[in-house]
Scaffold this motif. Structure first.
Motif, mmCIF file in Angstrom:
data_model
loop_
_atom_site.group_PDB
_atom_site.id
_atom_site.type_symbol
_atom_site.label_atom_id
_atom_site.label_comp_id
_atom_site.label_asym_id
_atom_site.label_seq_id
_atom_site.Cartn_x
_atom_site.Cartn_y
_atom_site.Cartn_z
ATOM 1 N N ALA A 23 -9.919 1.075 -15.766
ATOM 2 C CA ALA A 23 -8.978 1.383 -14.680
ATOM 3 C C ALA A 23 -7.755 0.476 -14.796
ATOM 4 N N ARG A 24 -6.613 0.976 -14.383
ATOM 5 C CA ARG A 24 -5.399 0.165 -14.351
ATOM 6 C C ARG A 24 -5.431 -0.761 -13.134
ATOM 7 N N VAL A 25 -4.747 -1.901 -13.254
ATOM 8 C CA VAL A 25 -4.745 -2.893 -12.186
ATOM 9 C C VAL A 25 -3.312 -3.325 -11.900
ATOM 10 N N THR A 26 -2.911 -3.274 -10.640
ATOM 11 C CA THR A 26 -1.580 -3.713 -10.242
ATOM 12 C C THR A 26 -1.677 -4.640 -9.039
ATOM 13 N N PRO A 27 -1.493 -5.942 -9.239
ATOM 14 C CA PRO A 27 -1.385 -6.866 -8.098
ATOM 15 C C PRO A 27 -0.031 -6.659 -7.410
ATOM 16 N N LEU A 28 -0.021 -6.669 -6.100
ATOM 17 C CA LEU A 28 1.188 -6.384 -5.336
ATOM 18 C C LEU A 28 1.746 -7.646 -4.692
ATOM 19 N N GLU A 29 3.053 -7.656 -4.466
ATOM 20 C CA GLU A 29 3.677 -8.734 -3.714
ATOM 21 C C GLU A 29 4.827 -8.174 -2.899
ATOM 22 N N GLY A 30 5.326 -8.963 -1.956
ATOM 23 C CA GLY A 30 6.464 -8.541 -1.156
ATOM 24 C C GLY A 30 6.142 -7.365 -0.255
ATOM 25 N N GLU A 31 7.091 -6.463 -0.132
ATOM 26 C CA GLU A 31 6.952 -5.318 0.770
ATOM 27 C C GLU A 31 5.762 -4.418 0.432
ATOM 28 N N PRO A 32 5.509 -4.098 -0.839
ATOM 29 C CA PRO A 32 4.326 -3.275 -1.139
ATOM 30 C C PRO A 32 3.031 -3.925 -0.681
ATOM 31 N N ALA A 33 2.917 -5.254 -0.827
ATOM 32 C CA ALA A 33 1.709 -5.944 -0.381
ATOM 33 C C ALA A 33 1.584 -5.877 1.143
ATOM 34 N N ALA A 34 2.701 -6.074 1.842
ATOM 35 C CA ALA A 34 2.686 -6.015 3.302
ATOM 36 C C ALA A 34 2.280 -4.632 3.802
ATOM 37 N N ALA A 35 2.588 -3.604 3.023
ATOM 38 C CA ALA A 35 2.242 -2.243 3.423
ATOM 39 C C ALA A 35 0.733 -2.006 3.419
ATOM 40 N N LEU A 36 -0.038 -2.950 2.858
ATOM 41 C CA LEU A 36 -1.495 -2.808 2.822
ATOM 42 C C LEU A 36 -2.192 -3.630 3.894
ATOM 43 N N ASP A 37 -1.439 -4.229 4.798
ATOM 44 C CA ASP A 37 -2.040 -5.083 5.828
ATOM 45 C C ASP A 37 -3.133 -4.354 6.612
ATOM 46 N N GLU A 38 -2.874 -3.117 6.961
ATOM 47 C CA GLU A 38 -3.838 -2.374 7.781
ATOM 48 C C GLU A 38 -5.115 -2.043 7.024
ATOM 49 N N HIS A 39 -5.089 -2.212 5.683
ATOM 50 C CA HIS A 39 -6.269 -1.914 4.867
ATOM 51 C C HIS A 39 -6.810 -3.171 4.182
ATOM 52 N N ASP A 40 -6.546 -4.311 4.788
ATOM 53 C CA ASP A 40 -7.060 -5.582 4.284
ATOM 54 C C ASP A 40 -6.621 -5.853 2.849
ATOM 55 N N GLY A 41 -5.449 -5.323 2.489
ATOM 56 C CA GLY A 41 -4.824 -5.680 1.226
ATOM 57 C C GLY A 41 -5.314 -4.964 -0.006
ATOM 58 N N VAL A 42 -6.139 -3.917 0.132
ATOM 59 C CA VAL A 42 -6.703 -3.248 -1.051
ATOM 60 C C VAL A 42 -6.692 -1.743 -0.877
ATOM 61 N N VAL A 43 -6.192 -1.027 -1.898
ATOM 62 C CA VAL A 43 -6.352 0.429 -1.982
ATOM 63 C C VAL A 43 -6.533 0.777 -3.455
ATOM 64 N N ALA A 44 -6.941 1.990 -3.721
ATOM 65 C CA ALA A 44 -7.087 2.441 -5.099
ATOM 66 C C ALA A 44 -6.882 3.938 -5.198
ATOM 67 N N LEU A 45 -6.293 4.364 -6.293
ATOM 68 C CA LEU A 45 -6.218 5.784 -6.630
ATOM 69 C C LEU A 45 -7.463 6.125 -7.442
ATOM 70 N N LEU A 46 -8.108 7.236 -7.117
ATOM 71 C CA LEU A 46 -9.384 7.591 -7.715
ATOM 72 C C LEU A 46 -9.248 8.693 -8.759
ATOM 73 N N ARG A 47 -10.172 8.693 -9.692
ATOM 74 C CA ARG A 47 -10.206 9.736 -10.723
ATOM 75 C C ARG A 47 -10.771 11.030 -10.159
ATOM 76 N N TYR A 48 -11.715 10.902 -9.289
ATOM 77 C CA TYR A 48 -12.357 12.086 -8.682
ATOM 78 C C TYR A 48 -12.991 11.682 -7.359
#
Length: 384
Positions: free
Chosen positions: A359-384
C-alpha cells in the motif's frame, strides 16, 4: 547519496536482531555554525539511553551504550558534516560485530530523532520518501526544451532538444527586378511562407518533445510533471503528453536559466504542490466514506482493521499527531517481542502493514492533516 526504495524498506522490516536496533534520524543544517544539530542529536540519544537504563536488561544496556557511542563518533561536532542534509541509520544493539545501515538524502527529515526497538524505526524514511518523491520538470520555449528529474531535493538534467534550421528554413534571395512593387511583393510572400514553415516546424518540434517527455515520465515513474514556459508553447508541448497529468507552474520562458536556478524554483514549489495533492487525497477518502461505497476507512481502528485484511491502497495519517494512549483493540496491536518503552507507535504499526501489503503511504502536515481531526488523524483509500 542513497535512500531505500519499497523493497529495501521491506527488508528492513524483517531485520529484527536479538538485541534490537537503535534507529537514528539526523537533520544537518550546513548554515548552523552553533552546532544546534549536534545538540539535538545528543539530546535524543540521551533520552533513549535513559529509557533503556530503566527498563532494559544488563546486556542490552551495555550494548546500547556502545551503539550510542558509535553514532556520536560518526556525527562529531568538530568534523565536517557528512554529505547530505538528512541521514538515517540503524545500528544493531550487540556487543560483537554489530551490523549497521546508513542512508542519506539532500532532503532533510522533519526533525532529528532517535529510537530503540525490536526493528528499525521506518517512519522518518517514509516521510522523506513521500515528500521528496520523483517528479519531472520541463522548461519550454519555441525552439528549445529541457527536461530534468527532481528527487529528494536534487535536480538532474536528463535531456534537451532544440530546433536546427536547415534546408527550407533558410530564406532564399530573389533576383533583382526593375519593378519595386514586384520586389516588395516577392519579399513579403517569401517572408510569410518562411514564417509559416517556421511555425509548422515549431509545432512539430514541441509535440515531438512532449511525446519524448511522456515516455520519460512513464519510464521513470514520475509522480508529477512541472512545466515552465509561455502558454502557447506549453499547450503544444502538453498536447503530446496525452492523459498524463502536468502542472503549468510558471508562464514565462526560463529555458536558458542554469540548473541551479531551476532547482531553486522547484524547491519552493514542491511543498505547496505536496499539500495540494494531500488535500485532494483526504477529500477523496472522505467523499468515498460518506457516499456509502465503503471504499475508504476513517480513523485508526477501522484503518488498522483494513490493513490487517490487506484492503488498503493508500494510507494517510497526520504526521504531527501523538497517537499514544489511543484505544486500539489488542488483536490489532503488534504481537512480536516488546523492546523499548512503549513498543511500536500506532503510526509505525500502520506503516509496517502498509509496506507488507504494497500500500502507498502519505504522512500529512499542515491543512491536510488538520482536515483529519474529526477522524483522529487517520484515513485510508481502500482497494475493495
Amino acid at each position: 547519496m542513497t535512500f531505500p526504495g519499497p523493497d529495501e524498506l521491506k527488508r528492513l522490516l524483517g531485520w529484527t536482531p536479538r538485541g534490537g536496533v537503535l534507529s537514528v534520524c539526523v537533520v544537518i543544517d550546513p548554515g548552523d555554525r552553533g552546532g544546534g544539530w549536534h545538540v539535538a542529536l545528543t539530546d535524543e540519544l540521551r533520552e533513549v539511553r535513559d529509557q533503556v537504563e530503566v527498563d532494559g536488561s544488563h546486556d542490552v544496556r551495555v550494548a546500547l551504550r556502545d551503539a550510542l557511542g558509535h553514532v556520536l563518533e560518526r556525527f562529531t561536532e568538530q568534523t565536517k558534516p557528512l554529505e547530505g542534509r538528512g541521514h538515517v541509520g540503524f545500528v544493531e544493539v550487540a556487543r560483537r560485530k554489530p551490523q549497521e545501515r546508513w542512508y542519506s538524502s539532500q532532503m532533510p527529515p522533519r526533525r532529528t530523532v532517535a529510537a530503540y526497538g525490536h526493528r528499525p524505526y521506518l517512519r522518518p524514511m517514509v516521510e522523506v520518501a513521500d515528500e521528496g518523491a520523483r517528479i519531472g520538470v520541463g522548461a519550454i520555449s519555441g525552439d528549445q526544451v529541457r527536461v530534468w528529474e527532481w528527487e529528494l531535493g536534487v535536480l538532474s538534467e536528463l535531456d534537451a532538444w532544440e530546433i536546427v534550421t536547415t534546408g527550407d528554413w533558410k530564406e532564399r534571395k530573389a533576383q533583382r527586378s526593375s519593378d519595386p512593387a514586384r520586389i516588395h511583393g516577392a519579399k513579403s510572400a517569401g517572408r510569410d511562407q518562411h514564417e509559416q514553415r517556421v511555425e509548422a516546424h515549431r509545432e512539430r518540434f514541441l509535440k515531438d518533445a512532449g511525446g519524448r517527455t511522456a515516455s520519460l515520465a512513464a519510464e521513470r515513474e514520475w509522480r508529477d510533471l512541472l512545466v515552465f514556459g509561455e502558454n502557447e508553447h506549453v499547450q503544444r508541448f502538453a498536447h503530446a503528453l496525452g492523459p498524463r497529468r502536468h502542472r503549468h507552474v510558471h508562464p514565462k520562458n526560463v529555458v536558458s536559466e542554469p540548473t541551479s536556478r531551476i532547482a531553486e524554483r522547484v524547491d519552493r514549489l514542491v511543498p505547496e504542490l505536496n499539500r495540494e495533492r494531500e488535500m485532494a487525497l483526504v477529500e477523496t477518502a472522505k467523499a468515498s466514506a460518506y457516499s456509502g461505497k465503503e471504499r475508504s476507512s476513517l480513523g485508526p481502528q477501522k484503518t488498522l482493521e483494513a490493513l490487517a485484511q490487506g484492503r488498503v491502497d493508500h494510507l494517510l495519517f497526520d504526521a504531527e499527531r501523538d497517537y499514544r494512549g489511543r484505544g486500539i483493540e489488542e488483536s490489532l496491536a503488534y504481537q512480536g517481542p516488546r523492546l523499548g518503552v512503549d513498543g511500536l507507535p500506532i503510526t509505525e504499526l500502520m506503516i509496517e502493514r502498509a509496506l507488507q501489503t504494497d500500500a502507498r503511504v502519505t504522512p500529512l502536515e499542515g491543512e491536510p492533516a488538520a482536515a483529519l481531526d474529526e477522524h483522529d488523524g487517520v484515513v485510508a483509500l481502500l482497494r475493495y
